[in-house]
Design a protein around this motif. Sequence first.
Motif, PDB file in Angstrom:
ATOM      1  N   PRO A  56       0.823  -1.215   0.000  1.00  0.00           N
ATOM      2  CA  PRO A  56       0.000   0.000   0.000  1.00  0.00           C
ATOM      3  C   PRO A  56       0.853   1.260   0.000  1.00  0.00           C
ATOM      4  CG  PRO A  56      -0.781  -1.575   1.635  1.00  0.00           C
ATOM      5  CD  PRO A  56       0.562  -2.057   1.168  1.00  0.00           C
ATOM      6  N   ALA A  57       0.342   2.298  -0.649  1.00  0.00           N
ATOM      7  CA  ALA A  57       1.008   3.603  -0.620  1.00  0.00           C
ATOM      8  C   ALA A  57       0.610   4.372   0.630  1.00  0.00           C
ATOM      9  CB  ALA A  57       0.636   4.408  -1.866  1.00  0.00           C
ATOM     10  N   TYR A  58      -0.576   4.043   1.198  1.00  0.00           N
ATOM     11  CA  TYR A  58      -1.085   4.641   2.426  1.00  0.00           C
ATOM     12  C   TYR A  58      -1.770   3.530   3.217  1.00  0.00           C
ATOM     13  CZ  TYR A  58      -1.205   8.853  -0.641  1.00  0.00           C
ATOM     14  OH  TYR A  58      -0.919   9.856  -1.537  1.00  0.00           O
ATOM     15  N   ALA A  59      -1.655   3.565   4.536  1.00  0.00           N
ATOM     16  CA  ALA A  59      -2.331   2.558   5.366  1.00  0.00           C
ATOM     17  C   ALA A  59      -2.605   3.138   6.746  1.00  0.00           C
ATOM     18  CB  ALA A  59      -1.477   1.302   5.492  1.00  0.00           C
ATOM     19  N   TRP A  60      -3.877   3.277   7.071  1.00  0.00           N
ATOM     20  CA  TRP A  60      -4.278   3.787   8.385  1.00  0.00           C
ATOM     21  C   TRP A  60      -5.116   2.720   9.078  1.00  0.00           C
ATOM     22  CZ3 TRP A  60      -5.633   6.238   3.767  1.00  0.00           C
ATOM     23  CH2 TRP A  60      -4.853   7.352   3.404  1.00  0.00           C
ATOM     24  N   SER A  61      -4.904   2.537  10.362  1.00  0.00           N
ATOM     25  CA  SER A  61      -5.718   1.588  11.110  1.00  0.00           C
ATOM     26  C   SER A  61      -5.683   1.959  12.586  1.00  0.00           C
ATOM     27  CB  SER A  61      -5.204   0.162  10.922  1.00  0.00           C
ATOM     28  OG  SER A  61      -5.938  -0.741  11.722  1.00  0.00           O
ATOM     29  N   TYR A 115      -2.043   8.263  11.892  1.00  0.00           N
ATOM     30  CA  TYR A 115      -0.715   7.999  11.360  1.00  0.00           C
ATOM     31  C   TYR A 115      -0.720   6.873  10.323  1.00  0.00           C
ATOM     32  CZ  TYR A 115       1.137  11.122  14.911  1.00  0.00           C
ATOM     33  OH  TYR A 115       1.418  12.232  15.675  1.00  0.00           O
ATOM     34  N   ASP A 116       0.045   7.090   9.271  1.00  0.00           N
ATOM     35  CA  ASP A 116       0.198   6.136   8.179  1.00  0.00           C
ATOM     36  C   ASP A 116       1.185   5.049   8.591  1.00  0.00           C
ATOM     37  OD1 ASP A 116       0.549   4.850   5.734  1.00  0.00           O
ATOM     38  OD2 ASP A 116       1.872   6.421   4.931  1.00  0.00           O
ATOM     39  N   GLN A 117       0.737   3.789   8.546  1.00  0.00           N
ATOM     40  CA  GLN A 117       1.593   2.666   8.934  1.00  0.00           C
ATOM     41  C   GLN A 117       2.318   2.023   7.754  1.00  0.00           C
ATOM     42  OE1 GLN A 117       0.007  -0.173  11.855  1.00  0.00           O
ATOM     43  NE2 GLN A 117      -1.721   1.221  12.230  1.00  0.00           N
ATOM     44  N   SER A 118       2.165   2.588   6.548  1.00  0.00           N
ATOM     45  CA  SER A 118       2.799   1.992   5.367  1.00  0.00           C
ATOM     46  C   SER A 118       4.308   2.167   5.368  1.00  0.00           C
ATOM     47  CB  SER A 118       2.225   2.616   4.089  1.00  0.00           C
ATOM     48  OG  SER A 118       2.695   3.951   3.928  1.00  0.00           O
ATOM     49  N   GLY A 119       4.803   3.113   6.161  1.00  0.00           N
ATOM     50  CA  GLY A 119       6.213   3.447   6.140  1.00  0.00           C
ATOM     51  C   GLY A 119       6.508   4.665   5.294  1.00  0.00           C
ATOM     52  N   ALA A 166      -0.199   9.200  -4.852  1.00  0.00           N
ATOM     53  CA  ALA A 166      -1.528   8.965  -5.415  1.00  0.00           C
ATOM     54  C   ALA A 166      -1.428   8.576  -6.888  1.00  0.00           C
ATOM     55  CB  ALA A 166      -2.391  10.211  -5.267  1.00  0.00           C
ATOM     56  N   VAL A 167      -2.322   7.698  -7.322  1.00  0.00           N
ATOM     57  CA  VAL A 167      -2.381   7.275  -8.714  1.00  0.00           C
ATOM     58  C   VAL A 167      -3.056   8.361  -9.539  1.00  0.00           C
ATOM     59  CG1 VAL A 167      -3.437   5.601 -10.277  1.00  0.00           C
ATOM     60  CG2 VAL A 167      -2.414   4.825  -8.146  1.00  0.00           C
ATOM     61  N   THR A 168      -2.520   8.644 -10.707  1.00  0.00           N
ATOM     62  CA  THR A 168      -3.144   9.593 -11.630  1.00  0.00           C
ATOM     63  C   THR A 168      -3.245   8.953 -13.010  1.00  0.00           C
ATOM     64  OG1 THR A 168      -1.005  10.609 -12.161  1.00  0.00           O
ATOM     65  CG2 THR A 168      -2.303  11.622 -10.393  1.00  0.00           C
ATOM     66  N   GLY A 169      -4.080   9.586 -13.865  1.00  0.00           N
ATOM     67  CA  GLY A 169      -4.244   9.068 -15.215  1.00  0.00           C
ATOM     68  C   GLY A 169      -5.022   7.773 -15.257  1.00  0.00           C
ATOM     69  N   TYR A 309      -4.817   2.347   0.643  1.00  0.00           N
ATOM     70  CA  TYR A 309      -4.756   2.874  -0.711  1.00  0.00           C
ATOM     71  C   TYR A 309      -3.609   2.145  -1.397  1.00  0.00           C
ATOM     72  CZ  TYR A 309      -4.309   6.474  -4.401  1.00  0.00           C
ATOM     73  OH  TYR A 309      -4.238   7.146  -5.600  1.00  0.00           O
ATOM     74  N   ILE A 310      -3.938   1.330  -2.420  1.00  0.00           N
ATOM     75  CA  ILE A 310      -2.944   0.452  -3.046  1.00  0.00           C
ATOM     76  C   ILE A 310      -2.836   0.798  -4.532  1.00  0.00           C
ATOM     77  CG2 ILE A 310      -2.311  -1.941  -3.512  1.00  0.00           C
ATOM     78  CD1 ILE A 310      -4.208  -2.698  -1.151  1.00  0.00           C
ATOM     79  N   PRO A 311      -1.658   1.221  -5.007  1.00  0.00           N
ATOM     80  CA  PRO A 311      -1.514   1.610  -6.417  1.00  0.00           C
ATOM     81  C   PRO A 311      -1.320   0.407  -7.335  1.00  0.00           C
ATOM     82  CG  PRO A 311       0.544   1.981  -5.261  1.00  0.00           C
ATOM     83  CD  PRO A 311      -0.433   1.487  -4.237  1.00  0.00           C
ATOM     84  N   ALA A 312      -2.300  -0.509  -7.334  1.00  0.00           N
ATOM     85  CA  ALA A 312      -2.232  -1.717  -8.164  1.00  0.00           C
ATOM     86  C   ALA A 312      -3.627  -2.307  -8.284  1.00  0.00           C
ATOM     87  CB  ALA A 312      -1.282  -2.745  -7.548  1.00  0.00           C
ATOM     88  N   ALA A 313      -3.837  -3.102  -9.342  1.00  0.00           N
ATOM     89  CA  ALA A 313      -5.132  -3.763  -9.539  1.00  0.00           C
ATOM     90  C   ALA A 313      -5.171  -5.138  -8.888  1.00  0.00           C
ATOM     91  CB  ALA A 313      -5.428  -3.896 -11.032  1.00  0.00           C
TER      92      ALA A 313
END
Length: 329
Positions: A56-61, A115-119, A166-169, A309-313
């Motif tokens: 993930p690009a972002y991870a909150w929990s 806080y974002d836990q993704s690193g 964030a993913v664009t396009g 939020y994961i920048p992949a399908a």
Amino acid sequence: MVVRLKPGAGNPSLLKLANYRGFNANPVVIPVYVPPAPPAPTGDLLDDLAALGVTPAYAWSITKIKSTYNGPAVKIRRASDNAEQDINFLSNRTLDASTLASFCGSSIGYVTTWYDQSGNARHATQTSQAQQPILWSGTAINTINGAPGLLFDGSDDGLTFPNTGAVTGNNALTLAVWAGGNNTANTAGSILNQSSVATRSSAYIWVSQSAATVELRTFGDNLSLGGGSFVVGDRNAFIWRYDPTPNPTYGTLSGHVLYRQGQNDTLNGEIFDTHALGGAMVLSASVLAIGRRSTTSDRFNGTVMAALYIPAALASWPSVKTVLQQYWT
């Protein structure tokens, strides 16, 4: 004809087709993708996803979801004097409720930073006091059916996060949230949102509590999962996936609701559908928020426990889905 399949650990396998009736003595070797099996659950969601190659690009929990994460869970503002304090996780991955109670006392505790836990240090924040969600009610941690989470008021509450990453396009994206609505009034709102105001420029999970429905939206070209896809008063897992490749002309939006009912988190089913978009996605990173689409529209009235939020399908989706189902159980 003999078919032999030798699966690899998530890598293309070799499917050997050998015809023994004289046409060709040499086997035909065809690469076949075999997705990796889901790992045994570790209790840390991000660790299990990483084992499948998902980052993930972002991870909150509100619970700890990464074994190597050593930062706080949230920063809390005490309403009585506006003092602020970080609240950490305990060794069992849960929130330090004792420190939270001691700090807030009988005062309401508002979240200023999730806080974002993704690193990646992409924390979700809110500096406006009137728009901060509640975690401590003045007597207890906010929960929905026993699960702790941030309470958004459906009026103007929301946390925003930086668009770095964030993913664009017209690119692949997956959103996943664990959330629950608080009432059946005629309220609707966005839980996790990347939004603009041009057609197919957005990605957001939108719920209508009065109609008990979930929509996966791209702004103007949406997928509705229909009545009963949202359980009011309980926790739900929503997944929004966009893959630009399957449709011959444009990409495909997929929606999943992995929802549970009851204190014991017994899996109650899955609702799934797909929608071929009428045009290519043109994702914009103009507004990124949790709990609303803007201060004046699509404000969510309910509790959010976690968001990714994961920048992949997610090509290995069956295995990823299993990991997501294991979370909050």
